[in-house]
Design a protein around this motif. Structure first.
Motif, PDB file in Angstrom:
ATOM      1  N   LYS A  10     -11.148 -46.284  72.531  1.00 19.20           N
ATOM      2  CA  LYS A  10     -11.892 -47.521  72.337  1.00 19.20           C
ATOM      3  C   LYS A  10     -13.277 -47.237  71.757  1.00 19.20           C
ATOM      4  O   LYS A  10     -13.743 -47.930  70.850  1.00 19.20           O
ATOM      5  N   LEU A  11     -13.898 -46.187  72.276  1.00 17.65           N
ATOM      6  CA  LEU A  11     -15.219 -45.816  71.772  1.00 17.65           C
ATOM      7  C   LEU A  11     -15.162 -45.514  70.285  1.00 17.65           C
ATOM      8  O   LEU A  11     -16.023 -45.929  69.510  1.00 17.65           O
ATOM      9  N   ALA A  12     -14.133 -44.794  69.885  1.00 22.00           N
ATOM     10  CA  ALA A  12     -13.993 -44.456  68.476  1.00 22.00           C
ATOM     11  C   ALA A  12     -13.765 -45.723  67.651  1.00 22.00           C
ATOM     12  O   ALA A  12     -14.359 -45.892  66.581  1.00 22.00           O
ATOM     13  N   GLU A  13     -12.956 -46.629  68.170  1.00 17.13           N
ATOM     14  CA  GLU A  13     -12.719 -47.901  67.481  1.00 17.13           C
ATOM     15  C   GLU A  13     -14.042 -48.634  67.244  1.00 17.13           C
ATOM     16  O   GLU A  13     -14.237 -49.283  66.231  1.00 17.13           O
ATOM     17  N   GLU A  14     -14.951 -48.491  68.217  1.00 17.47           N
ATOM     18  CA  GLU A  14     -16.236 -49.185  68.095  1.00 17.47           C
ATOM     19  C   GLU A  14     -17.219 -48.448  67.190  1.00 17.47           C
ATOM     20  O   GLU A  14     -18.333 -48.906  66.990  1.00 17.47           O
ATOM     21  N   GLY A  15     -16.813 -47.274  66.711  1.00 21.52           N
ATOM     22  CA  GLY A  15     -17.655 -46.592  65.736  1.00 21.52           C
ATOM     23  C   GLY A  15     -18.374 -45.356  66.219  1.00 21.52           C
ATOM     24  O   GLY A  15     -19.117 -44.730  65.475  1.00 21.52           O
ATOM     25  N   THR A  16     -18.201 -44.958  67.485  1.00 18.01           N
ATOM     26  CA  THR A  16     -18.836 -43.729  67.958  1.00 18.01           C
ATOM     27  C   THR A  16     -18.108 -42.517  67.367  1.00 18.01           C
ATOM     28  O   THR A  16     -16.882 -42.492  67.330  1.00 18.01           O
ATOM     29  N   ALA A  17     -18.880 -41.589  66.873  1.00 18.08           N
ATOM     30  CA  ALA A  17     -18.293 -40.335  66.398  1.00 18.08           C
ATOM     31  C   ALA A  17     -18.124 -39.408  67.581  1.00 18.08           C
ATOM     32  O   ALA A  17     -19.056 -39.232  68.356  1.00 18.08           O
ATOM     33  N   ILE A  18     -16.932 -38.839  67.744  1.00 21.11           N
ATOM     34  CA  ILE A  18     -16.652 -38.069  68.950  1.00 21.11           C
ATOM     35  C   ILE A  18     -16.179 -36.660  68.610  1.00 21.11           C
ATOM     36  O   ILE A  18     -15.315 -36.471  67.752  1.00 21.11           O
TER      37      ILE A  18
END
Lengths: 494, 328, 326
Positions: free
Chosen positions: A441-449
């Motif tokens: 979900k974080l990645a979907e929101e644009g956070t680079a992981i």
């Protein structure tokens, strides 16, 4: 020596971590134990070596029932444990390290130097190691220290040798040397228990393999009669799912948030270059000691680097400390939760808000405790963290819930680049899948992981791209589509 | 490994060269320093400190520090002094046994609290430092033991002996030093002390009784401080509850640390400690010769401790860096 | 019964937070010592007597408050008593050199600050354990004081400067007011500000603190420096009270200062404790000392009791924390 266990079980404060283990070990065999973290194999060998006493069941050596209540008693009975991190006395000589604790004579008798030096020499030669027994331990490599610990076990005439992940701190070359020794001991009739997460090694060295899962001994097989896939199936209790190929809206863009160029740190990693897009999950695969954590720490400013450049949002930056990194929008969830992740005897809410001092206080530093509680409660609800209240001490929570708290802490800092180092280590299966949802979900929101993980299925199912490291270098960057467990392992191992 | 690193490693050599340089410089500035009288003063000053340093060294090697030794010294000196008032004929040997026993008990109390309650030894012995000092006043009623209370045969112990008239305390302390060397370097227990200080967790796993080893070190440290109490009474001819042994722990600790014993445990040698104490003794005697006021002594000792600590840390840092195990 | 209570408490962390606290031991001890001292002598029912008895300990109390912060953040400073003596001697030397009172005070405070900074730098940069290092600087600072003052008493101050302990507001001597205000301010800082909270975090786990973006070394450096500064203030106050400065003043004071912190329930391994406890413990020490004096027990013999109390306080605090943790 034959070693048998009958119905061994262990309960920790009401939690049953090991049940009904019937296990047998024969002289002259290498018996591998595998299982996921928390499957019970470590607890089991700790019982065998006297670190824990079993809650139920019995241990038999050569069909004689024995009571092993301390490591010393285990050693007297011929059972020795070789620790993953060698436990050595760096100020003392090699021979003293071998014979410490069981030198001949009483307290005030003279140490028979000649004798222990000669015997050490014999033992070291018998396992093909050329080290002067008079040499001081300090400065010897981990591998040598490990061999000396094995020599110590031999000096006590041990008949059963338990090796707990002995290969994880070693280089491939050193692993080869270790295996030569193991084979030699085996041919002399030593019974060896060998714990490893690396199936290739197990296949190479062991005769039989026993699989643990969730505190149960699942099965014991001859290594020739079982495939890697079957072992994995026993370990996780289900088939490996075909990992779906991931895509999200951000990945289609070319918005690079981070470019790492030729990063190097002497003796740790060398010439590391990669880039990272917004919304991308970049997996870092490799064996323990491949340098992945060190790279992450250098990017996060917790360690320095010698050479190279980090370009963030188009600008060259250097994080001189974690503090600067956090202000720049980085976050790092460390692998060692107890040492670097939590403040044990501190309330959950103070843990969760520990990285955002400015958001919970006013201009003169007064804490707004309502904000603290509210922020914490938001995440307690969102991530379903199980606790009695935000004022509970974090050390009282289970490992999985602690990890959720740590992730909450870093999400509160609204990071642009989130580095996760073994985020699901020691976390049970249920929490694990919740964690995967959060990460996606974080990645979907644009956070680079950046995701560092030693569990290949985890890396495969989460990452868009996978960087494989070996001995401090990047050996391959794989796309999600082309990555499989096999080819990752191929680049991770020699 | 550079030459510098090797030099750092063999600390005894380092301290020995410092002593040589210091002596040469002092002798050039004032030739009086090289007279027999000066050196007699040096070797009369060190036995007391040296004996205590042997015990302290053992405690520091097993990762602890005992700062209560000055009070233990005072207590044993007061006890033996009070006994002399009652029994002036008390033999030297019996005196030795009594002072050793008194010190042993006090040292064991320190060791017991440290091992049983797992509190840092400096804090514990900061407590017993006062506790024992208070006992000194209670037992003596604040009264000083005077010169004429101490029998002649005890006083002569620090002045002469059957052997070439070398003072008895010098011979006796030399014996203690040799025994300590043999125990620490060559006995099973001695090596277990080093092992315990080097890595307590591993020591426990290898079946070493860490509690027993720690108690032994504190016990011996207390015992030797007790013996030093007899030395004190013999050499100075008085025992004052408020003065005797006050602050002496820092001189002892200074000597042990500059002698190369690492405060992180596991390393240190009797030779190094001897040289450390010798250096302090020489400085002590050299100060008046070099026209440096005696008031500077404590500051110089303090500076030496701090420099030695910094150097020790530097060595650990360099050694880690060499073995590649340095993790910032 | 006990078991049921402990289970109940572990289910109610907020309640447990308030109940299982070692400073309650200090409060109980204080009540016991007040009651028993009133039994001993009617003096103790007189608040003014207690206030007067407190003045000689105010200097120690001020330092105990800063030392509480240092111990909470996982370090310790044992060079405090030597810093009092050194700053006092520097103050006396400076004043007798004729540079005027204000400048002398500034120099005293500055030298204290520098001593603290020196401790802090060696602890944070060279990573020398503070408990060992400050044993070294304890000797060093006292030695410098001795080199400067020799065995002389440095006196000759103007009369307005001498005897701060004889100035009152109502029945309260000025030093007691300074101490109380200082305790309240630092107590508030520790309990209610983010900086205070970070001290607990650092003391609980310095590694995690570093990874959470807390500037651990800088905070510790600041605390040691502050400790030096407060010792400087204490040095000047002591000189005002005694009218002279000597190199051997405050000898052995580290015992009483550490005792105040430990009796107040601050955890020797860091991460727990508060100013309230130290404040209460200050009064315990005051009443105890006054009581022992009234009972005509020699000052030196009192050391036995103080030493024993230090050890008991640590053991008790450790015990309570080990219970509250599990």
């Amino acid at each position: 020596m034959d070693l048998n266990t009958n119905n061994i079980g262990k309960t920790f404060s009401g939690v049953n971590v090991l049940r009904n283990v019937d296990f047998d070990l024969k002289p002259g065999e290498v018996h591998a134990l595998v299982g996921e973290n928390g499957a019970g194999k470590s607890t089991f060998v700790k019982i065998l070596s006297g670190v824990y006493t079993p809650t139920e069941g019995s241990i038999f050596l050569d069909d004689k029932k024995v009571n092993i209540t301390s490591p010393i008693l285990a050693q007297k009975n011929g059972v020795s444990l070789i620790h993953q991190e060698p436990q050595s006395f760096s100020h003392l000589s090699v021979a003293e390290n071998i014979f410490m604790g069981h030198m001949e004579g009483s307290n005030f008798s003279r140490v028979k130097w000649q004798d222990i030096n000669n015997k050490s020499n014999e033992i070291l030669e018998s396992i093909g190691l050329k080290i002067d027994p008079k040499k001081v331990m300090e400065g010897l490599s981990i591998a040598d220290q490990q061999m000396i610990e094995i020599a110590g076990a031999l000096s006590k005439n041990s008949k059963v040798l338990i090796m707990d992940e002995p290969t994880s701190p070693l280089t491939p070359n050193e692993v080869g040397k270790l295996f030569d020794i193991v084979n030699k001991l085996k041919s002399n009739g030593m019974a060896i228990i060998f714990i490893s997460h690396r199936l290739e090694e197990i296949r190479q060295i062991s005769d039989r393999v026993t699989i643990f899962r969730d505190g149960d001994l699942i099965t014991t097989k001859n290594i020739n009669e079982v495939s890697n896939e079957e072992i994995i199936k026993f370990m996780i209790g289900r088939n490996i799912e075909e990992t779906e190929v991931k895509e999200n809206q951000f990945i289609k863009n070319d918005e690079y948030i981070l470019n790492v160029k030729n990063l190097s740190l002497s003796k740790k990693f060398n010439d590391i270059s990669f880039n990272l897009k917004k919304g991308e999950i970049l997996g870092f695969a490799g064996l323990v000691g491949a340098g992945r954590t060190e790279v992450a720490k250098s990017i996060f400013g917790a360690e320095k680097f010698d050479e190279g450049e980090i370009i963030y949002n188009g600008e060259s930056i250097i994080n001189n400390s974690p503090n600067e990194a956090i202000n720049n929008g980085f976050a790092y969830v460390p692998e060692d939760r107890k040492q670097m992740g939590i403040f044990g005897s501190v309330a959950v809410e103070d843990n969760v808000t520990s990285a955002i001092p400015k958001n919970i206080s006013n201009s003169i530093g007064l804490i707004n405790s309502k904000t603290v509680s509210k922020m914490t409660n938001d995440y307690i609800n969102k991530f379903n963290i199980i606790l009695t209240s935000g004022r509970q001490l974090i050390e009282e929570l289970s490992g999985g819930n602690q990890q959720k708290c740590i992730i909450s802490k870093w999400l509160l800092s609204k990071p642009k680049v989130l580095i996760l180092d073994e985020p699901t280590r020691g976390v049970d299966v249920g929490v694990k899948s919740e964690m995967y949802e959060i990460i996606n979900k974080l990645a979907e929101e644009g956070t680079a992981i950046i995701l560092i993980s030693s569990e290949l299925p985890e890396i495969l199912s989460l990452s868009h791209r996978i960087i494989v490291m070996r001995e401090g270098k990047i050996t391959k960057i794989l796309n999600n589509k082309e990555a499989t467990q096999e080819n990752i392992m191929r680049y991770a191992i020699n | 490994m550079t030459l510098f690193d090797k030099f750092l490693r063999i600390r005894e050599l380092g301290i020995f060269s410092i002593i040589v340089v210091f002596v040469i410089v002092a002798a050039i500035i004032d030739p009086r320093f090289m007279t027999l009288d000066s050196w007699r003063a040096v070797f009369l000053a060190i036995p007391l400190i040296l004996v205590m340093a042997m015990g302290q060294m053992m405690v520091i090697i097993c990762r602890h520090v005992d700062i209560s030794i000055g009070s233990i010294l005072a207590f044993s000196a007061i006890v033996i002094g009070l006994l002399y008032i009652q029994f002036p004929g008390l033999s030297l040997w019996l005196s030795l046994v009594i002072t050793a026993f008194v010190g042993l008990v006090m040292g064991l109390i320190n060791g017991f609290i440290v091992t049983r309650f797992n509190v840092h030894s400096i804090i514990v012995t900061l407590g017993t430092l006062s506790l024992y000092r208070g006992l000194v006043f209670i037992v003596s009623g604040g009264r000083q033991i005077d010169r004429n209370d101490i029998p002649e045969h005890v006083v002569s112990f620090s002045q002469t002996s059957f052997l070439f008239s070398i003072p008895g305390i010098l011979i006796f302390s030399a014996i203690i030093v040799v025994i300590t060397h043999l125990v620490m370097r060559h006995s099973v227990l001695g090596r277990e002390i080093y092992a315990t200080g080097s890595n307590p967790v591993a020591a426990h796993l290898k079946g070493i009784n860490v509690t027993k080893v720690t108690l032994f070190c504190f016990g011996i440290c207390g015992m030797l401080a007790g013996v030093a109490g007899l030395f004190y009474a013999s050499r100075f001819g008085y025992v004052n509850p408020g003065v005797t042994g006050v602050g002496i722990e820092f001189i002892v600790i200074a000597g042990v640390i500059i002698g190369g014993t690492s405060i992180t445990g596991g390393s240190g040698s009797v030779l190094g400690t001897f040289l450390g104490i010798l250096l302090l003794g020489i400085i002590n005697v050299a100060l008046p010769v070099l026209n440096i006021p005696g008031e500077f002594q404590k500051a110089i000792y303090g500076l030496i401790i701090v420099i030695a600590l910094a150097l020790d840390q530097l060595i650990i840092y360099r050694m880690k860096k060499l073995s590649g195990g340095l993790n910032a | 019964m006990l078991k049921q209570i402990s289970i109940y408490l572990s289910e109610n962390p907020t309640l447990r937070y308030w109940i299982v606290r070692p400073e309650w031991v200090a409060v109980i001890l204080l009540i016991i010592s007040i009651i028993s001292s009133i039994q001993l002598s009617p003096f103790f029912a007189d608040l003014a007597f207690i206030m007067d008895s407190a003045t000689p300990y105010v200097e120690y109390g001020l330092i105990a408050i800063i030392l509480t912060l240092i111990i909470i953040s996982g370090e310790i400073d044992l060079s405090i008593a030597s810093m009092i003596a050194l700053t006092a001697v520097i103050f006396g030397t400076a004043y007798n050199a004729g540079i005027g009172m204000p400048m002398s005070i500034v120099i005293a405070l500055l030298s204290g600050t520098l001593c603290g900074l020196f401790n802090g730098i060696l602890v944070t940069k060279l990573q020398i354990p503070s408990i060992i290092l400050t044993i070294g600087t304890l000797t060093l600072y006292r030695g410098i004081a001795q080199s400067l003052a020799s065995d002389f008493s440095l006196g000759g101050y103007p009369s307005w400067f001498i005897g701060i302990d004889y100035r009152y507001v109502g029945i309260v001597p000025i030093p007691v007011i300074i101490f109380t205000v200082f305790a309240i301010v630092v107590g508030f800082f520790l309990s209610s500000t983010i900086y205070g909270k970070q001290l607990y975090l650092i003391g609980t786990n310095p590694q995690t603190a570093k990874y959470s973006g807390i500037k651990v070394d800088r905070v510790k450096l600041l605390l040691f420096t502050l400790s030096g500064l407060v010792c400087g203030i204490a040095g000047v106050l002591t000189t005002s009270r005694l009218a002279v400065a000597r190199f051997n003043m405050a000898t052995g004071a580290e015992l009483e200062i550490v005792l105040m912190v430990m009796l107040g329930g601050t955890y020797i391994f860091g991460g727990r404790g508060n100013i309230f406890g130290t404040f209460i413990a200050f009064w315990i020490v005051v009443i105890l000392r006054a009581g022992l004096n009234v009972a005509r027990i020699k000052i030196e013999s009192q050391l036995t009791i103080l030493g024993a109390m230090l050890i008991i306080a640590i053991i008790l605090t450790n015990y309570i924390y080990s219970k509250s943790q599990k």
